[in-house]
Design a protein around this motif. Structure first.
Motif, PDB file in Angstrom:
ATOM      1  N   MET A   1      19.847  22.352  -7.481  1.00 13.37           N
ATOM      2  CA  MET A   1      19.529  23.425  -6.186  1.00 13.37           C
ATOM      3  C   MET A   1      19.776  22.575  -4.866  1.00 13.37           C
ATOM      4  SD  MET A   1      15.194  22.773  -6.625  1.00 13.37           S
ATOM      5  CE  MET A   1      15.101  22.311  -8.490  1.00 13.37           C
ATOM      6  N   ASN A   2      19.534  23.390  -3.903  1.00 11.62           N
ATOM      7  CA  ASN A   2      19.746  23.083  -2.614  1.00 11.62           C
ATOM      8  C   ASN A   2      18.478  23.687  -1.966  1.00 11.62           C
ATOM      9  OD1 ASN A   2      20.326  25.588  -1.655  1.00 11.62           O
ATOM     10  ND2 ASN A   2      22.467  25.176  -2.317  1.00 11.62           N
ATOM     11  N   GLU A   3      18.291  23.353  -0.584  1.00 10.60           N
ATOM     12  CA  GLU A   3      17.042  23.940   0.188  1.00 10.60           C
ATOM     13  C   GLU A   3      17.123  25.468   0.188  1.00 10.60           C
ATOM     14  OE1 GLU A   3      14.650  21.637   1.525  1.00 10.60           O
ATOM     15  OE2 GLU A   3      15.944  20.742  -0.464  1.00 10.60           O
ATOM     16  N   THR A   4      18.223  26.155  -0.491  1.00  8.45           N
ATOM     17  CA  THR A   4      17.991  27.648  -0.271  1.00  8.45           C
ATOM     18  C   THR A   4      17.839  28.032  -1.561  1.00  8.45           C
ATOM     19  OG1 THR A   4      19.686  27.316   1.483  1.00  8.45           O
ATOM     20  CG2 THR A   4      19.225  29.610   0.529  1.00  8.45           C
ATOM     21  N   GLU A   5      18.694  27.582  -2.688  1.00  7.91           N
ATOM     22  CA  GLU A   5      18.523  28.387  -3.912  1.00  7.91           C
ATOM     23  C   GLU A   5      18.942  27.404  -5.157  1.00  7.91           C
ATOM     24  OE1 GLU A   5      21.384  31.349  -3.263  1.00  7.91           O
ATOM     25  OE2 GLU A   5      23.203  29.993  -3.055  1.00  7.91           O
ATOM     26  N   ILE A   6      18.688  28.076  -6.352  1.00  8.00           N
ATOM     27  CA  ILE A   6      19.018  27.392  -7.445  1.00  8.00           C
ATOM     28  C   ILE A   6      20.722  27.294  -7.493  1.00  8.00           C
ATOM     29  CG2 ILE A   6      19.153  27.389 -10.088  1.00  8.00           C
ATOM     30  CD1 ILE A   6      16.329  28.589  -9.481  1.00  8.00           C
ATOM     31  N   ASP A   7      21.409  26.407  -8.070  1.00  7.24           N
ATOM     32  CA  ASP A   7      22.925  26.372  -8.249  1.00  7.24           C
ATOM     33  C   ASP A   7      23.094  27.136  -9.681  1.00  7.24           C
ATOM     34  OD1 ASP A   7      25.468  26.222  -8.571  1.00  7.24           O
ATOM     35  OD2 ASP A   7      25.525  23.968  -7.953  1.00  7.24           O
TER      36      ASP A   7
ATOM     37  N   THR B   1      27.665  19.303 -10.483  1.00  8.56           N
ATOM     38  CA  THR B   1      27.002  19.935  -9.672  1.00  8.56           C
ATOM     39  C   THR B   1      27.339  19.599  -8.168  1.00  8.56           C
ATOM     40  OG1 THR B   1      25.515  18.187  -8.976  1.00  8.56           O
ATOM     41  CG2 THR B   1      24.907  19.479 -10.955  1.00  8.56           C
ATOM     42  N   GLU B   2      27.044  20.128  -7.295  1.00  9.90           N
ATOM     43  CA  GLU B   2      27.176  20.039  -5.800  1.00  9.90           C
ATOM     44  C   GLU B   2      26.781  18.701  -5.692  1.00  9.90           C
ATOM     45  OE1 GLU B   2      29.029  21.663  -3.452  1.00  9.90           O
ATOM     46  OE2 GLU B   2      29.461  23.324  -5.122  1.00  9.90           O
ATOM     47  N   ALA B   3      27.111  17.769  -4.533  1.00  8.46           N
ATOM     48  CA  ALA B   3      26.823  16.522  -4.375  1.00  8.46           C
ATOM     49  C   ALA B   3      25.385  16.484  -4.218  1.00  8.46           C
ATOM     50  CB  ALA B   3      27.160  15.834  -2.894  1.00  8.46           C
ATOM     51  N   VAL B   4      24.753  17.402  -3.190  1.00 10.82           N
ATOM     52  CA  VAL B   4      23.304  17.559  -3.041  1.00 10.82           C
ATOM     53  C   VAL B   4      22.825  18.455  -3.998  1.00 10.82           C
ATOM     54  CG1 VAL B   4      21.120  18.770  -1.596  1.00 10.82           C
ATOM     55  CG2 VAL B   4      23.222  17.376  -0.548  1.00 10.82           C
ATOM     56  N   ASN B   5      21.866  18.189  -4.991  1.00 11.33           N
ATOM     57  CA  ASN B   5      21.400  18.788  -6.199  1.00 11.33           C
ATOM     58  C   ASN B   5      19.959  18.779  -6.330  1.00 11.33           C
ATOM     59  OD1 ASN B   5      21.190  16.341  -7.191  1.00 11.33           O
ATOM     60  ND2 ASN B   5      23.034  16.681  -8.460  1.00 11.33           N
ATOM     61  N   LEU B   6      19.236  17.966  -5.546  1.00  8.59           N
ATOM     62  CA  LEU B   6      17.709  17.817  -5.525  1.00  8.59           C
ATOM     63  C   LEU B   6      16.989  18.455  -4.391  1.00  8.59           C
ATOM     64  CD1 LEU B   6      17.552  14.067  -6.527  1.00  8.59           C
ATOM     65  CD2 LEU B   6      17.080  15.722  -7.916  1.00  8.59           C
ATOM     66  N   PRO B   7      15.867  18.926  -4.709  1.00  2.00           N
ATOM     67  CA  PRO B   7      15.046  19.615  -3.487  1.00  2.00           C
ATOM     68  C   PRO B   7      14.483  18.428  -2.522  1.00  2.00           C
ATOM     69  CG  PRO B   7      13.460  19.466  -5.415  1.00  2.00           C
ATOM     70  CD  PRO B   7      15.048  18.663  -5.849  1.00  2.00           C
ATOM     71  N   GLN B   8      14.769  18.545  -1.236  1.00  2.00           N
ATOM     72  CA  GLN B   8      13.977  17.646  -0.420  1.00  2.00           C
ATOM     73  C   GLN B   8      12.610  17.632  -0.445  1.00  2.00           C
ATOM     74  OE1 GLN B   8      15.365  18.183   3.693  1.00  2.00           O
ATOM     75  NE2 GLN B   8      17.396  18.134   3.198  1.00  2.00           N
TER      76      GLN B   8
ATOM     77  N   LEU C   1       4.946  20.246  -2.228  1.00  2.00           N
ATOM     78  CA  LEU C   1       5.915  19.189  -2.850  1.00  2.00           C
ATOM     79  C   LEU C   1       7.264  19.353  -2.238  1.00  2.00           C
ATOM     80  CD1 LEU C   1       5.351  20.143  -6.693  1.00  2.00           C
ATOM     81  CD2 LEU C   1       4.783  17.975  -5.452  1.00  2.00           C
ATOM     82  N   ARG C   2       7.667  20.415  -1.501  1.00  2.00           N
ATOM     83  CA  ARG C   2       8.824  20.503  -0.995  1.00  2.00           C
ATOM     84  C   ARG C   2       8.843  20.429   0.427  1.00  2.00           C
ATOM     85  NH1 ARG C   2      13.231  24.560  -4.232  1.00  2.00           N
ATOM     86  NH2 ARG C   2      14.610  23.300  -2.861  1.00  2.00           N
ATOM     87  N   THR C   3       9.777  19.850   1.013  1.00  2.00           N
ATOM     88  CA  THR C   3       9.924  19.793   2.532  1.00  2.00           C
ATOM     89  C   THR C   3      10.084  21.146   3.148  1.00  2.00           C
ATOM     90  OG1 THR C   3      11.219  17.757   2.726  1.00  2.00           O
ATOM     91  CG2 THR C   3      11.704  18.918   4.460  1.00  2.00           C
ATOM     92  N   ARG C   4      10.944  22.089   2.335  1.00  2.00           N
ATOM     93  CA  ARG C   4      11.025  23.476   2.797  1.00  2.00           C
ATOM     94  C   ARG C   4       9.786  24.349   3.062  1.00  2.00           C
ATOM     95  NH1 ARG C   4      14.132  27.216  -1.722  1.00  2.00           N
ATOM     96  NH2 ARG C   4      12.325  27.475  -3.227  1.00  2.00           N
ATOM     97  N   GLN C   5       8.792  23.851   1.965  1.00  2.00           N
ATOM     98  CA  GLN C   5       7.447  24.557   2.052  1.00  2.00           C
ATOM     99  C   GLN C   5       6.590  23.981   3.146  1.00  2.00           C
ATOM    100  OE1 GLN C   5       6.648  23.152  -2.168  1.00  2.00           O
ATOM    101  NE2 GLN C   5       5.676  25.054  -2.673  1.00  2.00           N
TER     102      GLN C   5
ATOM    103  N   GLU D   1      12.341   8.662   1.371  1.00  2.00           N
ATOM    104  CA  GLU D   1      12.069  10.140   1.366  1.00  2.00           C
ATOM    105  C   GLU D   1      10.790  10.244   2.150  1.00  2.00           C
ATOM    106  OE1 GLU D   1      13.947  10.583  -3.094  1.00  2.00           O
ATOM    107  OE2 GLU D   1      11.640  10.014  -2.750  1.00  2.00           O
ATOM    108  N   VAL D   2       9.891   9.655   2.234  1.00  2.00           N
ATOM    109  CA  VAL D   2       8.520   9.999   3.080  1.00  2.00           C
ATOM    110  C   VAL D   2       8.946  10.075   4.498  1.00  2.00           C
ATOM    111  CG1 VAL D   2       6.177   9.296   3.476  1.00  2.00           C
ATOM    112  CG2 VAL D   2       6.758   9.390   1.185  1.00  2.00           C
ATOM    113  N   PHE D   3       9.704   9.092   5.047  1.00  2.00           N
ATOM    114  CA  PHE D   3       9.908   8.801   6.254  1.00  2.00           C
ATOM    115  C   PHE D   3      10.731  10.154   6.686  1.00  2.00           C
ATOM    116  CE2 PHE D   3      12.743   7.920   9.814  1.00  2.00           C
ATOM    117  CZ  PHE D   3      11.796   7.591  10.826  1.00  2.00           C
ATOM    118  N   GLN D   4      11.698  10.410   5.919  1.00  2.00           N
ATOM    119  CA  GLN D   4      12.365  11.627   6.222  1.00  2.00           C
ATOM    120  C   GLN D   4      11.487  13.195   6.342  1.00  2.00           C
ATOM    121  OE1 GLN D   4      15.494  11.619   7.330  1.00  2.00           O
ATOM    122  NE2 GLN D   4      15.806   9.548   7.055  1.00  2.00           N
ATOM    123  N   LEU D   5      10.644  13.102   5.546  1.00  2.00           N
ATOM    124  CA  LEU D   5       9.616  14.147   5.254  1.00  2.00           C
ATOM    125  C   LEU D   5       8.974  14.260   6.628  1.00  2.00           C
ATOM    126  CD1 LEU D   5       8.188  16.439   4.086  1.00  2.00           C
ATOM    127  CD2 LEU D   5       6.686  14.793   2.864  1.00  2.00           C
TER     128      LEU D   5
END
Lengths: 294, 294
Positions: free
Chosen positions: A13-19, A266-273, B78-82, B112-116
């Protein structure tokens, strides 16, 4: 379905959606490899980071691509009401079993966990797998609670945490569980680095993170152990020591996510921030492990 | 606003909805008591168990009822976007500060915590309070990370976990933090049982669970400590030992929820399942504590 290799794929996934394209590809790979079952939306599938709608969509995609391989679905959430909704969604989308961890923010008490499982048991019509993962849930099942939960009619398997890394202690642990639980409840090992140990000690299946990306090497370890070639099974696992070291440092999720990206699956980014990939200096270590996995 | 008593109220709820009438009543009580600030949707406010819409509604209700008392709002997820969405919602609804814990399912890494925190800092226009609560987040802040985060422009306060229960060690801890952090960042104590200890050691405010239901007794402890009557402050806290024992057994949330129900300030059921109230045999112990609180 609770035998052999239960493969736990990523949900890229990325920040927008599931891949979705990448996820379909991962499922196709596993179906082609003939894994015994799929464990979608496990911890490796980042279930906790997705919305109800996203989780429903993931189950549908997995069922579509899995062919004859039965799909087990993680339904864990903080609230009982969410868990019940997710159970219903998953069953409607074709899940053949459900996987439930006692997810927490406030640490849960034993009776609360029992009530959660009982509520779910009473609401579902497919087998239930108990997901014992103290590292993410902050909850440790006592043997007494295992014994109480064994009475639930839908309970068909337990995914236990890693066994002790000593052959005798591992066997004592599995023997103790086998004594405690009726035969109809399968004991499945996890904690990939300790899986060969757990299978050799009598674990009946392997719920595997690594198997979600590299099923063949896991199937080989399972076959060796089942054929009584315990030393060979353990040796094959031991050759992956550099991988297990990375699992210990980052958690298996981040490492497998990096491997999937490295292979172009997968794309290079595949985890949720805020979850991030492994550090650059460890990418080289992954390269050294790759030939052992493919 | 980061001084005195920051009171953390419950968000009473059932399996269907938030009990808005009861929540309004709790906020009115705290505003009438003249607490310095409100910390809504903290752990005691069960933020992690509510939807985005529910959380937005809770902030609006709190701001409506708080009068001149500034409202700080928990935005952890859990997610930065949230987290970014919740920050925006809270600010639009009138939050005067935001409270952020590094909520996890997968244990988070320091970077990761710093970036958040950096992402949130760059997106908001009100002060930010760092919520350090290893018991629920599974994340322990290192002093080094505190130091890095102190450079964020919006960081105005840190809610630290309980100080050591030894006067000299508590003072050493607060002194160390004071050295590490610029003066503009307030150090607030929490862990109610250790709050008097922390205030006497130099903590500048008290983020309080108990204060969300019984502000007066907390304000008394704060006043005594601020007036140099450290022994009296500690003695008053020590008289609540039976309450602290229940907090240790159940977590403060379940105990305060039981007290709120006992006083008729909420319905009997006010927590989201699977969270349950305290056991019947401990209800009597609560009765014994009540006269000390009112």
């Amino acid at each position: 379905m609770f035998t052999g290799l239960s493969a736990f794929p990523l949900t890229p996934m990325n920040e927008t959606e599931i891949d979705e394209r990448a996820f379909r590809g991962l499922i196709q790979r596993l179906a082609a490899a003939g894994v015994t079952s799929l464990g979608v939306l496990g911890s490796t599938g980042n279930y906790a980071y997705l919305t109800r709608e996203e989780r429903k969509r993931v189950v549908s995609l997995a069922v579509e691509e899995a062919g004859k391989v039965p799909v087990m679905v993680g339904i864990g959430a903080l609230r009982t009401r969410q868990v019940l909704e997710l159970a219903e969604d998953a069953q409607q989308a074709g899940a053949k079993a459900l996987l439930l961890a006692p997810v927490s923010y406030q640490k849960l008490r034993e009776e609360e966990v029992f009530q959660l499982y009982q509520s779910v048991n009473d609401a579902i019509s497919v087998p239930l797998c108990l997901y014992d993962n103290p590292g993410t849930t902050q909850f440790t099942f006592s043997d007494e609670l295992y014994g109480r939960l064994a009475g639930l009619s839908r309970l068909a398997a337990i995914k236990i945490p890693g066994v002790p890394d000593d052959a005798a202690q591992a066997k004592a642990r599995i023997d103790r569980l086998r004594q405690l639980l009726p035969d109809k409840i399968a004991i499945g090992v996890s904690g990939d680095a300790l899986a060969a140990r757990g299978l050799n000690a009598g674990g009946e299946l392997w719920f595997s993170v690594l198997g979600g990306l590299f099923p063949q090497v896991c199937q080989r370890i399972i076959r060796l152990s089942a054929a009584g070639q315990q030393l060979e099974a353990q040796n094959l696992s031991d050759r992956l020591a550099p991988l297990w070291a990375l699992f210990a440092k980052y958690g298996s999720l981040r490492v497998v996510a990096a491997l999937a990206a490295r292979l172009g699956l997968t794309e290079a980014v595949n985890l949720p921030q805020p979850l991030a990939s492994i550090d650059r200096e460890d990418a080289g270590r992954l390269e050294a492990v790759l030939p052992l996995l493919e």
